[in-house]
Scaffold this active site. Structure first.
Site, PDB file in Angstrom:
ATOM      1  N   THR A 148       5.128 -40.835 -37.707  1.00 17.40           N
ATOM      2  CA  THR A 148       5.690 -41.967 -38.433  1.00 17.40           C
ATOM      3  C   THR A 148       7.131 -41.689 -38.844  1.00 17.40           C
ATOM      4  OG1 THR A 148       3.516 -42.536 -39.302  1.00 17.40           O
ATOM      5  CG2 THR A 148       5.419 -43.429 -40.472  1.00 17.40           C
ATOM      6  N   GLU A 149       8.048 -42.573 -38.419  1.00 18.54           N
ATOM      7  CA  GLU A 149       9.472 -42.476 -38.776  1.00 18.54           C
ATOM      8  C   GLU A 149      10.049 -41.093 -38.482  1.00 18.54           C
ATOM      9  OE1 GLU A 149      11.139 -45.080 -39.532  1.00 18.54           O
ATOM     10  OE2 GLU A 149       9.436 -46.453 -39.788  1.00 18.54           O
ATOM     11  N   PHE A 150       9.524 -40.433 -37.445  1.00 17.07           N
ATOM     12  CA  PHE A 150       9.998 -39.124 -36.982  1.00 17.07           C
ATOM     13  C   PHE A 150       9.757 -37.999 -37.984  1.00 17.07           C
ATOM     14  CE2 PHE A 150      12.873 -42.199 -34.831  1.00 17.07           C
ATOM     15  CZ  PHE A 150      12.473 -41.963 -33.523  1.00 17.07           C
ATOM     16  N   HIS A 193       0.718 -46.008 -39.134  1.00 18.57           N
ATOM     17  CA  HIS A 193       2.122 -45.687 -39.410  1.00 18.57           C
ATOM     18  C   HIS A 193       2.219 -45.056 -40.802  1.00 18.57           C
ATOM     19  CE1 HIS A 193       6.138 -46.136 -37.739  1.00 18.57           C
ATOM     20  NE2 HIS A 193       6.603 -46.468 -38.926  1.00 18.57           N
ATOM     21  N   GLY A 232      13.721 -39.963 -39.807  1.00 20.72           N
ATOM     22  CA  GLY A 232      14.839 -40.733 -39.273  1.00 20.72           C
ATOM     23  C   GLY A 232      15.379 -41.747 -40.258  1.00 20.72           C
TER      24      GLY A 232
END
Length: 466
Positions: free
Chosen positions: A145-147, A109, A298
């Site tokens: 990771t996290e868009f 991530h 995001g």
């Protein structure tokens, strides 16, 4: 409206223990196993396990019309293997229905896509191997990771063979365009882009149990009416949530499980289907091309990378970590490589955020530290010890180019030695074969002469009579 793509993210980092300056060089184990086990176990009991039971029931009761997608980081899977294997077993029951799809992401991530493409590719491959080993699936769709996404990252994703990517439907990117269509990437024309519907996702993730919200309480009927009222030509609504939304962020008593359970029934009444991301990508055509020149995400109101790289503390830690990337890539020490993965988790930089107001509250909520400065100090102490260990393998006094040249020479010498050994073995074989051909075969022993057979009495009598 054609369909809903419902997606859940599961990620847990390996949280660091309190690591003092005096531990540098003396203690090479960095992780708070007690906190990691306690947090994972608590969330699994409140959220992950009952949510798995809920989704399995929804799939069965809908005759497999309900479908869902998951993205699970490698660090989360490792902790499930160690502390909560029953969750993985229950997830495998979901997979066995054929209604669950896994999405690929970086193993740790991490934010490697922003700085180290070789590491990014390595983590994606590691993650795919783990997903296949655990669940027997090969991911077809990617989510960073996290868009985190831009045109350059899109090109790397397409180059790795993915047909579609899921990212954030950031308003400053889409402008007047709707996130409820499939687009293609300006960085890779054949890569389809699925945008998360931020409003409809956050209505569940952020506002579901907020009694001050003007739409409270949110019911499944009301939610599906909103979706059904969307323009008919719109193709797909991507709803992306953290899995702990169910039961942890919104406890059971808020009605979150009943809300999710009722969605397929009201969707069917409105003629709305549930698709997996790969289904959406294969069934729908792109309506336009979207260019994203600067990284989006995001996280936070800005929907950029400032959640992790928005201040001097974060950038100092991030740059220091990846300053030794080339040396770590050359390393074969498994423990060092494992720590390298764990220290890349984006959470460590998220804890260092100094933002205020709503964004700051979110960062503080998830941080195990009293302040961003403590998060920075603790991480840098750990990182200092890690770099000492890397330097023991490959001294930092040697420039990267010089080190690469030396290692290249060593590898070339190893290849040359191996080639010479092959030639030597081949030569020995040829000599043995030649010796075998030149050596005369041993003389055969003379066959024994047959002794004359003794005449029988009958034959002798006949001879005498004559």
């Amino acid at each position: 409206m054609s369909a809903i793509c419902l997606y859940f993210q599961i990620h847990q980092p390996f949280r660091l223990k309190r690591y003092r300056f005096f531990d540098i060089g003396n203690d090479h184990y960095y992780y708070d196993d007690f906190s990691n086990e306690e947090i994972l176990t608590r969330i699994a009991q409140h959220s992950y396990l009952p949510a798995n039971e809920l989704l399995l029931d929804m799939i069965k009761s809908s005759n497999k019309k309900f479908k869902v997608a998951f993205s699970i980081s490698g660090t989360a899977i490792e902790q499930f293997q160690r502390f909560m294997p029953e969750f993985l077993e229950s997830l495998k029951k979901l997979v066995a229905t054929g209604c669950v799809e896994f999405i690929s992401e970086p193993y740790a991530h991490s934010l490697a896509a922003l700085t180290d493409i070789d590491e990014f590719r390595r983590q994606v491959e590691l993650h795919n191997q783990l997903i296949y080993t655990e669940f027997g699936q090969k991911p077809k769709v990617f989510k960073n990771t996290e868009f985190v996404y831009n045109d350059e990252i899109a090109a790397y994703i397409a180059d790795m063979g993915y047909k579609a990517v899921l990212t954030e439907g950031a308003k400053h990117i889409l402008g007047w365009k709707s996130p409820n269509y499939i687009y293609t990437s300006a960085g890779a024309k054949k890569l389809k882009v699925l945008f998360r519907n931020s409003k409809l996702s956050d209505d569940i993730a952020m506002r579901f149990s907020d009694t001050a919200w003007h739409e409270y309480p949110l019911t499944a009927d009301k939610y599906m009416n909103w979706i059904a009222q969307s323009p008919k030509e719109e193709q797909i609504i991507n709803i992306a949530l953290n899995y702990e939304t169910l039961g942890e962020n919104h406890p059971r008593q808020t009605g979150i499980f009943d809300f999710i359970k009722a969605l397929p029934r009201f969707a069917e009444e409105k003629g709305i289907e549930f698709w997996t991301p790969s289904e959406a990508a294969s069934k729908l055509k792109a309506v336009d091309t979207i260019s994203v020149t600067h990284p989006i995400s995001g996280a936070d109101e800005a929907r950029d990378t400032s959640a992790w790289l928005g201040n001097d503390l974060q950038n100092e830690a991030f740059n220091k970590l990846y300053s030794v990337a080339e040396r770590v890539h050359l390393c074969s020490n498994e423990r060092l490589l494992q720590d390298w993965l764990y220290l890349q988790s984006s959470d460590h930089f998220f804890y260092m955020s100094t933002k205020h107001f709503g964004d700051g509250a979110v960062h503080a909520l998830f941080s195990p530290y009293e302040s961003p400065y403590m998060a920075f100090t603790n991480y840098m102490n750990v990182l200092s010890d890690f770099i000492v260990r890397v330097e023991e393998q490959y001294p930092l006094s040697i420039e990267n180019e010089e080190l690469n040249a030396l290692l290249t020479t060593i590898k070339n010498q190893e290849s040359e030695i191996e080639q010479l050994n092959k030639e030597l073995r081949s030569l020995k074989t040829s000599i043995e074969e030649r010796d075998n051909e030149e050596t005369p075969a041993p003389a055969k022993k003379p066959e024994k002469e047959e002794k004359p057979k003794k005449a029988t009495k009958k034959a002798t009598a006949k001879k005498t009579a004559k």
